[in-house]
Design a protein around this motif. Structure first.
Motif, PDB file in Angstrom:
ATOM      1  N   ALA A 223       0.824  -1.211   0.000  1.00  7.39           N
ATOM      2  CA  ALA A 223       0.000   0.000   0.000  1.00  7.39           C
ATOM      3  C   ALA A 223       0.858   1.261   0.000  1.00  7.39           C
ATOM      4  O   ALA A 223       0.521   2.252  -0.655  1.00  7.39           O
ATOM      5  N   TRP A 224       1.970   1.252   0.693  1.00  7.64           N
ATOM      6  CA  TRP A 224       2.827   2.434   0.836  1.00  7.64           C
ATOM      7  C   TRP A 224       3.422   2.872  -0.497  1.00  7.64           C
ATOM      8  O   TRP A 224       3.516   4.060  -0.797  1.00  7.64           O
ATOM      9  N   ASN A 225       3.817   1.917  -1.332  1.00  4.19           N
ATOM     10  CA  ASN A 225       4.510   2.240  -2.587  1.00  4.19           C
ATOM     11  C   ASN A 225       3.584   2.346  -3.790  1.00  4.19           C
ATOM     12  O   ASN A 225       4.050   2.669  -4.888  1.00  4.19           O
ATOM     13  N   GLU A 226       2.308   2.068  -3.611  1.00  2.00           N
ATOM     14  CA  GLU A 226       1.395   2.010  -4.761  1.00  2.00           C
ATOM     15  C   GLU A 226       1.105   3.407  -5.320  1.00  2.00           C
ATOM     16  O   GLU A 226       0.894   4.362  -4.584  1.00  2.00           O
ATOM     17  N   LEU A 227       1.120   3.520  -6.640  1.00  2.00           N
ATOM     18  CA  LEU A 227       0.931   4.815  -7.303  1.00  2.00           C
ATOM     19  C   LEU A 227      -0.290   4.857  -8.208  1.00  2.00           C
ATOM     20  O   LEU A 227      -1.068   5.815  -8.171  1.00  2.00           O
ATOM     21  N   ILE A 228      -0.490   3.829  -9.035  1.00  2.00           N
ATOM     22  CA  ILE A 228      -1.499   3.891 -10.092  1.00  2.00           C
ATOM     23  C   ILE A 228      -2.911   4.062  -9.520  1.00  2.00           C
ATOM     24  O   ILE A 228      -3.661   4.966  -9.917  1.00  2.00           O
ATOM     25  N   ALA A 229      -3.292   3.196  -8.578  1.00  2.00           N
ATOM     26  CA  ALA A 229      -4.644   3.292  -8.000  1.00  2.00           C
ATOM     27  C   ALA A 229      -4.822   4.613  -7.270  1.00  2.00           C
ATOM     28  O   ALA A 229      -5.880   5.245  -7.355  1.00  2.00           O
ATOM     29  N   GLY A 230      -3.790   5.053  -6.561  1.00  2.00           N
ATOM     30  CA  GLY A 230      -3.882   6.328  -5.865  1.00  2.00           C
ATOM     31  C   GLY A 230      -4.081   7.489  -6.813  1.00  2.00           C
ATOM     32  O   GLY A 230      -4.829   8.427  -6.510  1.00  2.00           O
ATOM     33  N   SER A 231      -3.443   7.430  -7.974  1.00  2.00           N
ATOM     34  CA  SER A 231      -3.579   8.506  -8.961  1.00  2.00           C
ATOM     35  C   SER A 231      -4.968   8.522  -9.593  1.00  2.00           C
ATOM     36  O   SER A 231      -5.493   9.589  -9.922  1.00  2.00           O
ATOM     37  N   ILE A 232      -5.544   7.346  -9.771  1.00  2.00           N
ATOM     38  CA  ILE A 232      -6.834   7.244 -10.459  1.00  2.00           C
ATOM     39  C   ILE A 232      -8.003   7.476  -9.493  1.00  2.00           C
ATOM     40  O   ILE A 232      -8.977   8.167  -9.819  1.00  2.00           O
ATOM     41  N   PHE A 233      -7.930   6.908  -8.304  1.00  2.73           N
ATOM     42  CA  PHE A 233      -9.047   6.991  -7.363  1.00  2.73           C
ATOM     43  C   PHE A 233      -9.081   8.303  -6.579  1.00  2.73           C
ATOM     44  O   PHE A 233     -10.123   8.682  -6.065  1.00  2.73           O
ATOM     45  N   ILE A 234      -7.943   8.976  -6.466  1.00  5.52           N
ATOM     46  CA  ILE A 234      -7.854  10.198  -5.658  1.00  5.52           C
ATOM     47  C   ILE A 234      -7.482  11.380  -6.557  1.00  5.52           C
ATOM     48  O   ILE A 234      -6.503  11.312  -7.309  1.00  5.52           O
ATOM     49  N   SER A 235      -8.248  12.456  -6.460  1.00  8.57           N
ATOM     50  CA  SER A 235      -7.990  13.637  -7.284  1.00  8.57           C
ATOM     51  C   SER A 235      -7.738  14.895  -6.461  1.00  8.57           C
ATOM     52  O   SER A 235      -7.168  15.862  -6.965  1.00  8.57           O
ATOM     53  N   THR A 236      -8.162  14.913  -5.213  1.00  6.40           N
ATOM     54  CA  THR A 236      -7.990  16.089  -4.361  1.00  6.40           C
ATOM     55  C   THR A 236      -6.619  16.072  -3.695  1.00  6.40           C
ATOM     56  O   THR A 236      -6.251  15.056  -3.076  1.00  6.40           O
ATOM     57  N   PRO A 237      -5.836  17.150  -3.788  1.00  5.69           N
ATOM     58  CA  PRO A 237      -4.496  17.177  -3.178  1.00  5.69           C
ATOM     59  C   PRO A 237      -4.498  16.850  -1.691  1.00  5.69           C
ATOM     60  O   PRO A 237      -3.549  16.239  -1.198  1.00  5.69           O
ATOM     61  N   GLU A 238      -5.559  17.248  -0.976  1.00  8.08           N
ATOM     62  CA  GLU A 238      -5.604  16.980   0.459  1.00  8.08           C
ATOM     63  C   GLU A 238      -5.759  15.487   0.770  1.00  8.08           C
ATOM     64  O   GLU A 238      -5.542  15.066   1.910  1.00  8.08           O
ATOM     65  N   MET A 239      -6.121  14.679  -0.253  1.00  9.33           N
ATOM     66  CA  MET A 239      -6.328  13.253  -0.044  1.00  9.33           C
ATOM     67  C   MET A 239      -5.190  12.419  -0.620  1.00  9.33           C
ATOM     68  O   MET A 239      -5.186  11.199  -0.475  1.00  9.33           O
ATOM     69  N   TRP A 240      -4.221  13.046  -1.289  1.00 10.91           N
ATOM     70  CA  TRP A 240      -3.133  12.319  -1.938  1.00 10.91           C
ATOM     71  C   TRP A 240      -2.291  11.548  -0.932  1.00 10.91           C
ATOM     72  O   TRP A 240      -2.111  11.957   0.212  1.00 10.91           O
ATOM     73  N   THR A 241      -1.745  10.431  -1.405  1.00  2.00           N
ATOM     74  CA  THR A 241      -0.715   9.723  -0.654  1.00  2.00           C
ATOM     75  C   THR A 241       0.649  10.182  -1.160  1.00  2.00           C
ATOM     76  O   THR A 241       0.744  10.947  -2.129  1.00  2.00           O
ATOM     77  N   ILE A 242       1.719   9.714  -0.541  1.00  2.00           N
ATOM     78  CA  ILE A 242       3.063  10.186  -0.884  1.00  2.00           C
ATOM     79  C   ILE A 242       3.431   9.923  -2.346  1.00  2.00           C
ATOM     80  O   ILE A 242       3.900  10.836  -3.034  1.00  2.00           O
TER      81      ILE A 242
END
Length: 280
Positions: A210-229
């Motif tokens: 979960a810590w290193n994942e990028l693709i799902a985080g980029s697609i499912f999250i659009s608000t900067p306040e909700m972004w992961t690292i």
């Protein structure tokens, strides 16, 4: 050529190969670290590469927290990664125990299904999940990311945990039952303490996934306040320029939690992954 000479040559070759792979792993990390302490001018001066900062600076780290809001990214990543890893670990213990101790119709089919899921690239399920999450109102929420990470990491962890349980003799539980322990007492007092290295290994696997994942985080999250690292650091790579100093500082900060975790749990992780090797 004598046997002693052959052994010496073979030993030298092995040492050189190990040194090569060591440098292959360490040099990129070293370069990230030293670049994070360089000024922008020194980073962009490709004609005069330096292996140590000429003007040592903390500016990249201060800007990372003050201008880039890295603290929010860190909080979001820890929230999603820790909770999903905990849930994956608990479900893996339950599922692994069931597959290891009980016989039921379709057991081999379930195991085969879990193994087959590991052959399917995660990107293939992104679009169907996006449609499902959008209808459920889970887009741009940490709950959606949490569900995705649990779903993706759970099959492998269940199979791994099953291997851990199979290495523990059933006679230990039977002896505990004879001594008056219930099923839950035998699990918590006998089985789980023995399995601690395996439990740690599964937790670390779920956390890193979960810590290193990028693709799902980029697609499912659009608000900067909700972004992961990973999602936040990706925005530092623009179309015409890259904020190398901030990117390297963010990379170092993202590496620290996993490095500390591996350093603290190295013994358990190595023991657990060795003991839980999948045997099918």
């Amino acid at each position: 050529m004598s046997r002693k000479t052959k052994n010496a040559i073979g030993g030298t070759i092995r040492v050189l190969v190990l040194i090569f792979f060591f440098l292959l792993v360490v040099l990129p990390i070293y370069w990230i670290v030293i670049t994070s302490f360089k000024t922008s001018g020194e980073i962009l001066d490709i004609n005069n590469l330096t292996f140590f900062p000429k003007d040592f600076t903390w500016k990249n780290y201060t800007d990372l927290f003050e201008q880039f809001n890295y603290g929010v990214l860190l909080k979001n990543s820890l929230l999603v990664s820790v909770t999903s890893a905990l849930v994956v670990t608990v479900f893996s213990m339950l599922g692994g125990y069931s597959l290891a101790r009980y016989k039921f119709n379709g057991k081999q089919a379930v195991i085969l299904f879990f193994l087959i899921t590991q052959m399917i690239p995660g990107i293939l399920v992104i679009i169907p999940l996006y449609i499902i999450f959008s209808k459920m109102g889970l887009i741009n929420t940490h709950i959606g990311l949490f569900i995705y990470y649990v779903t993706v990491n759970l099959p492998f962890c269940v199979i791994t945990m099953r291997s851990f349980f199979e290495r523990i003799p059933v006679t230990l539980e039977e002896a505990a039952k004879v001594d008056g322990c219930t099923k839950m007492q035998s699990l918590f007092k006998i089985v789980f303490p023995i399995m601690f290295p395996g439990i740690v290994s599964v937790f670390v696997f779920g956390f890193i996934g979960a810590w290193n994942e990028l693709i799902a985080g980029s697609i499912f999250i659009s608000t900067p306040e909700m972004w992961t690292i990973p999602v936040g650091l990706k925005t530092l790579i623009g179309k015409y320029n890259v904020e190398w100093g901030l990117l390297m500082a963010g990379g170092v900060m993202a590496l620290l939690p996993t490095a500390v975790m591996f350093a603290a749990m190295q013994k358990f992780i190595v023991e657990g992954m060795t003991a839980g090797a999948v045997k099918e």
